[in-house]
Design a protein around this motif. Structure first.
Motif, PDB file in Angstrom:
ATOM      1  N   GLU A 418      13.117  19.293 -14.544  1.00  0.00           N
ATOM      2  CA  GLU A 418      13.533  19.700 -15.896  1.00  0.00           C
ATOM      3  C   GLU A 418      14.971  19.279 -16.187  1.00  0.00           C
ATOM      4  OE1 GLU A 418      12.645  23.725 -16.934  1.00  0.00           O
ATOM      5  OE2 GLU A 418      10.476  23.354 -16.917  1.00  0.00           O
ATOM      6  N   THR A 421      13.994  16.049 -17.804  1.00  0.00           N
ATOM      7  CA  THR A 421      13.097  16.080 -18.969  1.00  0.00           C
ATOM      8  C   THR A 421      13.516  17.064 -20.047  1.00  0.00           C
ATOM      9  OG1 THR A 421      11.655  17.675 -17.874  1.00  0.00           O
ATOM     10  CG2 THR A 421      11.077  15.357 -17.624  1.00  0.00           C
ATOM     11  N   LYS A 422      14.254  18.109 -19.655  1.00  0.00           N
ATOM     12  CA  LYS A 422      14.596  19.130 -20.658  1.00  0.00           C
ATOM     13  C   LYS A 422      16.093  19.396 -20.687  1.00  0.00           C
ATOM     14  CE  LYS A 422      10.099  21.342 -20.794  1.00  0.00           C
ATOM     15  NZ  LYS A 422       9.296  22.506 -20.443  1.00  0.00           N
ATOM     16  N   GLU A 424      19.689  19.857 -22.011  1.00  0.00           N
ATOM     17  CA  GLU A 424      20.151  20.346 -23.320  1.00  0.00           C
ATOM     18  C   GLU A 424      21.034  19.333 -24.047  1.00  0.00           C
ATOM     19  OE1 GLU A 424      21.929  24.230 -23.040  1.00  0.00           O
ATOM     20  OE2 GLU A 424      20.125  25.077 -22.098  1.00  0.00           O
ATOM     21  N   THR A 452       6.951  11.445 -23.676  1.00  0.00           N
ATOM     22  CA  THR A 452       7.188  12.879 -23.866  1.00  0.00           C
ATOM     23  C   THR A 452       6.243  13.443 -24.922  1.00  0.00           C
ATOM     24  OG1 THR A 452       9.027  12.149 -25.258  1.00  0.00           O
ATOM     25  CG2 THR A 452       9.601  12.986 -23.101  1.00  0.00           C
TER      26      THR A 452
END
Length: 544
Positions: A418, A421-422, A424, A452
Motif C-alpha cells: 500500500e 499503491t495507496k 497519500e 488501478t
C-alpha cells in the motif's frame, strides 16, 4: 564488417540520420557471416557470477532517467532502486543521465567525444531518428560497442539460458551476421498491447450511445459530443512528429501511416496507398466539421492533451494504458466522480470486421537496451552486472523493487504494498519509479500490473483484437551498411514531406485532389528503393 572508422567521424554522419518515428523498422546495419550464437547445447555456465560480486572495480553507465524519478532524485544511484541494485550485485555504478528530451543530441555528443562509459542504454537496434547511424553492426565496426557473443556465452548464464529457450527472442536481438549487440528489454506476453482508442463512457451513457466500433458510429458519437456536450475538440491526440493516432481510423482502410506488411507478406509504405486517400478524406471531413481537434498539431506535450481531457473540451483520444488512461481516470475522478474512460476497439468500416492493424509491440524493446562500449576496460564485470536482471532475484528487483518495502509475496505472487499503491502524496507511477526500473534491460514479469482500474484490464483485451501481429513491421530488421547509406539519404526527406502534406490535407490547406501529385512526388523521392531495402532486410530477418 566494413572499415573501422574513428568515432569522431560519427559527427559527420549525423546529418544523414534516418527520419522520425514515422519510419519504423529502418534500423540500419551491415551483414556478413561472423560470430556464432551461444552454443545451444551448452548448459548455462555453471559458475556464473556469485552475487554480490566481490570487486574493487566500479562501472560507468549512460542512460535516461525516468521522468517520474527525476522529480525525487537527480541520479539513479540515489534512488532506493539504485542503492538496492548496488547492494545485491556488489557493483558500484556511476550514472550519467541526459537531460529530458535531449537524449538524442547528448548521445551524439557522447559518441563523438571518444570518452565512452562502460555501458550505454539507448536505442541500439530500433532504427528511426534516435538510433545509431548504420545500426548495431556499424556501431560494432566503429568500435563504439562490443559484439557480445563470447561475453554472453561465458559471463551471462541467465540471458544465455533465456536465448536458448526462446528462439524467437534470440532471432530478435542479433544482427543478420549473428552478432549479439545489447542486453535487451524483454516485455512479458501480456505487456505487448498498451495503447489504443479511449472514450468518455459517462458521456456515452448520458447520451444513450454505445461504445463506437465502426467509423460511422465514431462519426455519430463525436458529433453528439460536439453538439450535446459542447466539446470544442471532441477527438484529440498527442502530436509528436506525427498525429499520434498510430493506425487507428487509418487502419480501417486496410493501410497504415507508416511501413507495414500486407497480407502477402510484402512491405508497403501506407501513406502512398490508394486507400490512404480515403483515410485522409475522412480525417479532413472530421476536421472541417470540428470533430477532430482544430489545434491537433499544437498538442506537442502531454500537458496540452491533459488540459483538453480534464476540462471536458475533448471526449475521446488515443493513449497509453497507464500513463494515459490510468492517469486521466485518477485525475478526472477527483474532479468528477462519474468521469469514466473506457477502451474502444480499433475501428473498422464494417460491423464485425477484425481490425487490420493496431498497436502491438514485440517482446524485444530495442529502445531501452544496454550495449557495452568498445572502450570498456571492465567488459566482463559489466556483463555480469547486466546479467543479474535476467535471473529470478534480479528480475524481482527490476519489476517490483525491495521485498518487504515496495512489494510483498502474497500466495507466492509479488504484490505492490500500500506504500506504493495507496500513497497519500504520490501516484502509482511516481512511487514505482523510485523502487523499480520502469524501462531498461531486464526480464519483464507478467505478474506486474500498473492497472488501478478495471477499465485498464478490459482495455488490453479490447485493443488486442486486431491483426497487428501480421501487419506490423519489426523495428529490429537490419539493412546492410550500404543499404543504410541509401536509407539515410532518402528517409528524412520522404517522412518530412509526407508529414507536411498529411497536415495540409487534413486541415484543408491542400485539396485532396492533389493526392496523386503527392504520391508521384514521394515516388520521385525514392520510396520504391526504401521499400525494397526494408523488404530485403525483412526477408533476411525471417531466415535468421
Amino acid at each position: 564488417m566494413g572499415k573501422y572508422v574513428n568515432k569522431k567521424s560519427y559527427g559527420m554522419a549525423l546529418s544523414f540520420v534516418v527520419a522520425s518515428s514515422v519510419i519504423v523498422g529502418c534500423s540500419t546495419q551491415e551483414t556478413g557471416k561472423s560470430s556464432a550464437s551461444p552454443k545451444a547445447s551448452a548448459a548455462p555456465t555453471a559458475a556464473g557470477a556469485v552475487y554480490p560480486i566481490s570487486t574493487q572495480q566500479s562501472l560507468t553507465s549512460w542512460e535516461g532517467i525516468d521522468t517520474n524519478l527525476a522529480s525525487f532524485v537527480p541520479n539513479l544511484a540515489e534512488s532506493p532502486f539504485g542503492q538496492q541494485l548496488e547492494k545485491e550485485t556488489g557493483v558500484k555504478v556511476k550514472y550519467t543521465h541526459p537531460a529530458d528530451g535531449q537524449s538524442k543530441e547528448q548521445f551524439n555528443l557522447l559518441i563523438a567525444s571518444n570518452k565512452l562509459p562502460d555501458v550505454i542504454e539507448y536505442n541500439w537496434g530500433g532504427g528511426g531518428a534516435a538510433a545509431y547511424p548504420g545500426g548495431p553492426e556499424k556501431a560494432i565496426a566503429d568500435k563504439v560497442i562490443l559484439p557480445l557473443n563470447a561475453l554472453i556465452d561465458k559471463q551471462a548464464p541467465n540471458l544465455k539460458k533465456l536465448l536458448q529457450q526462446d528462439k524467437e527472442l534470440d532471432k530478435m536481438i542479433k544482427t543478420d551476421s549473428g552478432n549479439y549487440y545489447a542486453f535487451p528489454m524483454i516485455r512479458p506476453d501480456n505487456g505487448l498491447v498498451f495503447r489504443g482508442p479511449m472514450i468518455r463512457k459517462d458521456w456515452l451513457d448520458e447520451l444513450n450511445l454505445k461504445v463506437p466500433q465502426t467509423i460511422d458510429e465514431w462519426y455519430t458519437v463525436l458529433k453528439a459530443f460536439k453538439e450535446k456536450k459542447g466539446a470544442s475538440a471532441p477527438f484529440t491526440a498527442l502530436y509528436s512528429n506525427e498525429l499520434n493516432i498510430q493506425d487507428a481510423f487509418i487502419g480501417a482502410f486496410k493501410t497504415a501511416n507508416r511501413f507495414y506488411i500486407d497480407d502477402q507478406g510484402k512491405v508497403k509504405y501506407g501513406p502512398i496507398d490508394p486507400q490512404f486517400k480515403d483515410a485522409l478524406t475522412l480525417l479532413r471531413k472530421w476536421y472541417a466539421e470540428g470533430l477532430l481537434d482544430k489545434d491537433f498539431a499544437l498538442n506537442t506535450d502531454s500537458k496540452a492533451l491533459d488540459n483538453k481531457l480534464m476540462s471536458d473540451s475533448a471526449g475521446a483520444t488515443i493513449g497509453l494504458l497507464s500513463g494515459g488512461m490510468g492517469r486521466w481516470m485518477d485525475t478526472g475522478k477527483k474532479k468528477n466522480p462519474k468521469f469514466q474512460l473506457v477502451a474502444a476497439p480499433y475501428p473498422t468500416l464494417k460491423q464485425g470486421e477484425r481490425a487490420f492493424i493496431g498497436q502491438r509491440d514485440f517482446k524485444y524493446n530495442p529502445a531501452a537496451s544496454k550495449a557495452v562500449s568498445g572502450d570498456s576496460k571492465n567488459a566482463e564485470l559489466a556483463v555480469k552486472w547486466l546479467d543479474y536482471a535476467y535471473g529470478e532475484k534480479g528480475s524481482l528487483l527490476f519489476n517490483f523493487g525491495i521485498e518487504g518495502d515496495s512489494y510483498k509475496m502474497v500466495n507466492n505472487v509479488p504484490t505492490f504494498t500500500e506504500k506504493i499503491t495507496k500513497n497519500e502524496k504520490f501516484n502509482l507511477q511516481q512511487m514505482v519509479s523510485q523502487y523499480t526500473k520502469p524501462n531498461g534491460p531486464f526480464l519483464g514479469d507478467a505478474r506486474k500490473s500498473f492497472n488501478t482500474f478495471k477499465e485498464q484490464d478490459e482495455a488490453i483485451k479490447i485493443w488486442g483484437e486486431t491483426d497487428a501481429v501480421k501487419h506490423v513491421l519489426p523495428l529490429f530488421i537490419t539493412p546492410t551498411v550500404e543499404e543504410s547509406k541509401e536509407l539515410a539519404k532518402l528517409n528524412t526527406a520522404i517522412s518530412s514531406y509526407k508529414e507536411e502534406m498529411f497536415v495540409k490535407f487534413v486541415m484543408g490547406k491542400e485539396p485532396i485532389e492533389k493526392f496523386d501529385e503527392y504520391v508521384s512526388r514521394i515516388k520521385e523521392m525514392g520510396i520504391d528503393k526504401v521499400v525494397k531495402i526494408n523488404q530485403d532486410a525483412l526477408d533476411r530477418y525471417n531466415k535468421r
